[in-house]
Design an enzyme around this catalytic site. Structure first.
Site, PDB file in Angstrom:
ATOM      1  N   HIS A  26     -13.778 -25.199  10.066  1.00 53.42           N
ATOM      2  CA  HIS A  26     -15.080 -25.852   9.945  1.00 53.42           C
ATOM      3  C   HIS A  26     -15.059 -26.973   8.910  1.00 53.42           C
ATOM      4  CE1 HIS A  26     -15.548 -22.800   6.657  1.00 53.42           C
ATOM      5  NE2 HIS A  26     -16.163 -23.812   6.070  1.00 53.42           N
ATOM      6  N   ASP A  84     -10.936 -19.700  12.286  1.00 50.51           N
ATOM      7  CA  ASP A  84     -11.440 -20.628  11.282  1.00 50.51           C
ATOM      8  C   ASP A  84     -10.321 -21.139  10.364  1.00 50.51           C
ATOM      9  OD1 ASP A  84     -13.206 -22.208   9.961  1.00 50.51           O
ATOM     10  OD2 ASP A  84     -14.341 -20.604   9.016  1.00 50.51           O
ATOM     11  N   SER A 134     -14.284 -23.332   0.632  1.00 48.62           N
ATOM     12  CA  SER A 134     -13.721 -23.105   1.961  1.00 48.62           C
ATOM     13  C   SER A 134     -12.335 -23.718   2.076  1.00 48.62           C
ATOM     14  CB  SER A 134     -14.643 -23.690   3.029  1.00 48.62           C
ATOM     15  OG  SER A 134     -15.900 -23.066   3.013  1.00 48.62           O
TER      16      SER A 134
END
Length: 552
Positions: A170, A201, A279
């Site tokens: 993402h 992911d 992230s």
């Protein structure tokens, strides 16, 4: 005869043999001021003075004789051991200052610059953590022939072997340009996206510049951590531009719902803070090896400090899949809906004995390869020789159990698995082929532009989760039409090419007068009929509970 007696209570102005002390004590606060400049406290200076013999003390405790001044080398020995041959005490005011040099008649010398590169690192592999800059251009689902205004984001990543960089999917979704920057560098290097694993992911990048890879050792992967193991998350979260370190322990390990890919894979819960920008950053164990990738956290009013990392088995599956096939093929699934067999009456109806355990198949995906082998009401007893419990779990580690979907996720697309089932009180064994999941409403479009078709002003488009999120917001599960949600949650694709098609809007024109209010209306059976008939375009659509035939 001179009377040398002094009056009681009045000391003489110049006592014998104390001329030197009088010169030194013209400024009684000078010693204390020097101690504060050196970073030491005033009590430390008093402790040094009190080390003189008792015979040298005067009326009010003032020391007799010049106090011994510690050398700069001795005072900064602790800093020198930690930072090489540089003395941090000199940098912060330690050692002899200009006032001391003036008293000794010497010229002041320039202070050496500290060698900050000798400061001990918190994590040995911290230099391999990079900051990822991405420019995104998302598709416009309302006007699928256009794209939205571009925006920028920053996240984290880390260098692995083979001149590659790992980050989250993402973080680079719908990317137009990706750049990376090393720790302590002011140069951003252009990166190329090699593969994006939406289900897990994870994304894989590379940089063509040789300068980027100089002086950086790749991160090494460790084993799957145990409960209460210490973890350190490193990245570039919001709140600053430099690298950030947060620490915690492993709290839980189970099959976890991945928000980005809408899949269930192995996940590790930690209590370290994971914020926006973390992230893609690595999570290190106490040995400095990577045991996961930070990717999401739980935001709830009743929860605190709940973050999740992608464990090494999922990471290595993604890397090996790319190295084996040259691209990302995905995580396979069994393609069945199952229910627990904990009810005694249900077990009796299925002909299960007390020593048998398993789960019952409710439905099978029509597009799954095992749809021609397995049947509804079959009871799956084991998968690859590992027995499945009545609640759908299998042994994981000492004192732990996990959903048997973990065994399926360890396979690769196209692999075969040995399955033992119970059918009509008989035990059968099959070798089934595993494949990826085909959904009627896909959870993502893998970075592609949405498909659409325009005829007579009617805009037809395929429904996907990003489309629903674009039309109805983050709470699309509550605000979207019930018929679309029913298709999303319960319907299965009958074929590989089947799609759920809607009329997203009607572009007003003379040819479609009277149809301007149609918005997000499902087409019956996915464009059951469309064609040129008697000089008109004809197609069927579902409007409410009615099936309408439109002639334009």
């Amino acid at each position: 005869m001179v009377d040398n007696k002094r009056k009681r209570g009045r000391p003489s102005k110049h006592p014998p043999n104390e001329s030197a002390e009088a010169a030194d004590h013209q400024h009684p606060n000078a010693a204390a001021a020097t101690a504060l400049n050196d970073g030491a406290s005033a009590p430390a200076a008093d402790k040094t003075m009190s080390a003189d013999p008792p015979s040298s003390r005067r009326g009010r405790g003032r020391p007799r004789g010049k106090p011994e001044r510690r050398s700069p080398e001795r005072r900064s020995s602790r800093f020198a051991e930690q930072n090489g041959d540089c003395s941090l005490a000199v940098a912060v005011g330690g050692g002899r200052d200009d006032r001391d040099l003036e008293l000794d008649g010497e010229e002041p010398s320039p202070m050496p610059m500290p060698k900050w590169e000798n400061v001990a690192r918190v994590v040995p592999a911290m230099d391999a953590v990079v900051k990822v800059f991405c420019v995104h251009t998302e598709p416009n689902f309302s006007l699928p022939w256009q794209r939205k205004r571009q925006y920028s984001s920053s996240s984290s990543g880390f260098i692995i072997g083979g001149r590659r960089v790992l980050t989250n999917a993402h973080s680079v979704e719908h990317h137009t340009q990706v750049k990376v920057k090393k720790r302590g560098s002011d140069t951003k290097y252009l990166a190329t996206v090699l593969a994006i694993g939406t289900e897990c992911d994870i994304a894989l990048l590379t940089v063509n510049s040789d300068e980027f890879w100089e002086g950086v050792a790749p991160v090494e992967f460790g084993e799957l951590p145990a409960l209460q193991d210490a973890v350190t998350v490193v990245g570039y979260p919001i709140g600053g531009d430099t690298i950030s370190v947060t620490s915690g322990v492993v709290s839980r390990m189970e099959m976890l719902s991945y928000a980005h890919g809408s899949t269930e894979l192995l996940g590790v819960q930690i209590d370290a803070a994971i914020n926006s920008g973390n992230s893609g950053g690595p999570a290190f164990n106490d040995k400095g090896k990577c045991v996961g990738i930070a990717f999401q956290s739980l935001k709830h009013e009743d929860a605190e400090n709940i973050g999740y990392i992608i464990p090494t088995p999922v990471i290595m599956h993604f890397i090996h899949d790319y190295e084996k096939n040259g691209l990302y093929t995905g995580f396979p699934i069994l393609g069945v809906e199952w229910q627990k067999m904990e009810n005694p009456d249900l077990r009796m109806a299925m002909g299960m004995k007390l020593d048998k355990k398993g789960v019952r198949i409710r439905r099978i995906e029509p597009t799954a390869p095992e749809s021609h082998v397995l049947k509804p009401s079959d009871v799956i007893l084991s998968f690859d020789g590992i027995n499945i419990a009545n609640d759908g779990t299998v042994p994981f580690r000492h004192g732990e159990r996990i959903g048997f979907g973990y065994l399926v996720s360890q396979k690769y697309t196209g692999d075969k698995a040995h399955v033992q089932v119970l059918r009509n009180s008989k035990i059968l064994e099959f070798d089934i082929k595993l494949a990826t999941h085909k959904r009627l409403i896909p959870a993502h479009i893998s970075g592609k532009s949405p498909s659409y078709y325009i005829i007579a002003g009617f805009v037809f488009t395929a429904v996907s989760v990003p489309y629903l999120r674009s039309e109805y917001g983050k709470d699309y599960e509550f605000d979207a039409p019930v018929k679309l949600l029913d298709k999303l949650l319960h319907s299965m694709a009958g074929s590989v090419n089947e799609q759920l098609v809607v009329v997203s809007q009607v572009l007003v024109a003379d040819i479609n007068i009277g149809y301007e209010d149609i918005v997000n209306t499902q087409v019956a059976d996915g464009l059951l009929q469309i064609g040129w008939t008697y000089g008109y375009w004809c197609f069927q659509m579902s409007h409410g509970d009615l099936r309408v035939v439109l002639w334009i």
